[in-house]
Design a protein around this motif. Sequence first.
Motif, PDB file in Angstrom:
ATOM      1  N   GLU A 152     -61.272  39.162 -23.437  1.00 48.53           N
ATOM      2  CA  GLU A 152     -60.214  38.368 -22.669  1.00 48.53           C
ATOM      3  C   GLU A 152     -60.600  37.333 -21.970  1.00 48.53           C
ATOM      4  O   GLU A 152     -59.942  36.532 -21.328  1.00 48.53           O
TER       5      GLU A 152
ATOM      6  N   PRO B 294     -59.678  35.444 -17.054  1.00 51.05           N
ATOM      7  CA  PRO B 294     -59.163  36.139 -18.166  1.00 51.05           C
ATOM      8  C   PRO B 294     -58.406  34.991 -19.065  1.00 51.05           C
ATOM      9  O   PRO B 294     -57.669  34.101 -18.270  1.00 51.05           O
TER      10      PRO B 294
ATOM     11  N   SER C 282     -60.550  40.792 -14.085  1.00 50.09           N
ATOM     12  CA  SER C 282     -61.832  40.993 -15.473  1.00 50.09           C
ATOM     13  C   SER C 282     -62.056  42.483 -15.260  1.00 50.09           C
ATOM     14  O   SER C 282     -63.359  42.843 -15.398  1.00 50.09           O
TER      15      SER C 282
END
Length: 334
Positions: free
Chosen positions: A197, A276, A284
Motif C-alpha cells: 500500500e 499509503p 500504515s
Amino acid sequence: MNSVVNKKDLEDLGYLKIEISKDLDIAKEINELRNKKNAVILAHYYQDGKIQDIADFVGDSLDLSRKAANTNADIIVFSGVHFMAETAKILSPGKKVLLPDLKAGCSLAEACPVKEFKEFLKKYPDHTVISYINTTAEIKALSDIICTSSNAHEIINYLPGDEKIVFAPDKNLGNYIKSISNRDMVVWNGACHVHEEFSLEKTLELKEENPDAKLIAHPECEKPLLLIADHIGSTSSLLKYTISDNSNKYIVATEAGIIHQMKKANARKTFIPAPPKDSTCGCSECNFMKLNTMEKIYTCLKYELPEIIMDENLRIKAEKPILRMLEISEKLGL
Ligand code: 13P
Ligand code: SF4
C-alpha cells in the motif's frame, strides 16, 4: 483460519461481551495475572506502543519464535497474528498458547491456500521449498525450510549454488532475494496488503521535502520502493539501522508500530511513516495486528482463551522446517 477454536467456551463465558470497568488499572491486572499464572507476553513490533511496553519481550518474527521455543512459562500470550501464535504452539506444544484475538490473521498467509500450493509444487518436484514464516501450519508442513525476513537471504545462500528453490508466499521478498542472490528461484505470487500500500509517488515527494531523511523499507514492499530505499531489512534490522546510522530523520516503509521502538531508542531522531496510496486510510497500519488491545490481553489472560489448539500430526510436520531454520540460523550466527 484453522487449528484454533474453543468457540463454545468463548460463548459460554460471554467472552466477547465482557465489560471492563473504566476504573480498572489494566496494566496492573495484567501484571498480577501474568505473575500468578507464570505467563509470558510476547509482542511483535507492530503492536500498539502500550502493549509493547507491558510485554516481556518485543521482537521480530525470528526472535519471537526463538523466545517461544525457549520459555519456561506455562502460558504464552502471543500479541501478534495467528501464524506467529501457531508457530509458538508448534515449537512449544506443552505450553498453553493464547492469541488475544482469533481474527488477527495475515493477508500474506491467506495468499497461499494449501490446495493450490500442493498443485503448484507438483510442477517442481526437484525444488527445495522455502516458505516464509507468514504461512499457515499446513503450508509449513509442505516446506523444507522456513525463513523470516531476518534470515531469508542467508538461508538461501547456505544452500548449494545449484539447488533449485521454490519460495513462498511473498513475491516481493522472494524477488528481492532472487535479485541479490542470483539463484534459481520460482516465486509464489503472494503479497502483504500493508506493504503493497505504500505509494512510490508520495514517498518520492516526501523524500524531496525531506532531503536529509533516509528511506528504510521492509522487503515485503514493492520493487520500485525497494529500489529507492537506503536500507532494506526485517523489522529488527530496520530498528538496528536507525541506531547505528548517523542520520537524524527516517521515512519508515513498514507497519508504523515499529516507530515506537525507534523513538525509544533514538529520542532525538525523527521518524515519518511512509505514505499509503489510499489517502482515506491515512495510516500504515496492519489491521490484523491492531486487533490486539490491552483489554483483550487482560481477558485472554484471565480466562485463558482463545487458545491455539493443533493437530499433533500436523504440528510434527510443521515443526521440522522451523527447526531447520533455527538450526541454520544458529550455525550462521544469526
Ligand atoms: P518481521 O519478521 O520483519 O518482524 O516481519 C513480520 C511481518 O509480518 C512483516 O509484515
Ligand atoms: Fe501479515 Fe502484512 Fe500484517 Fe505482516 S503487516 S502481519 S505480512 S498482513
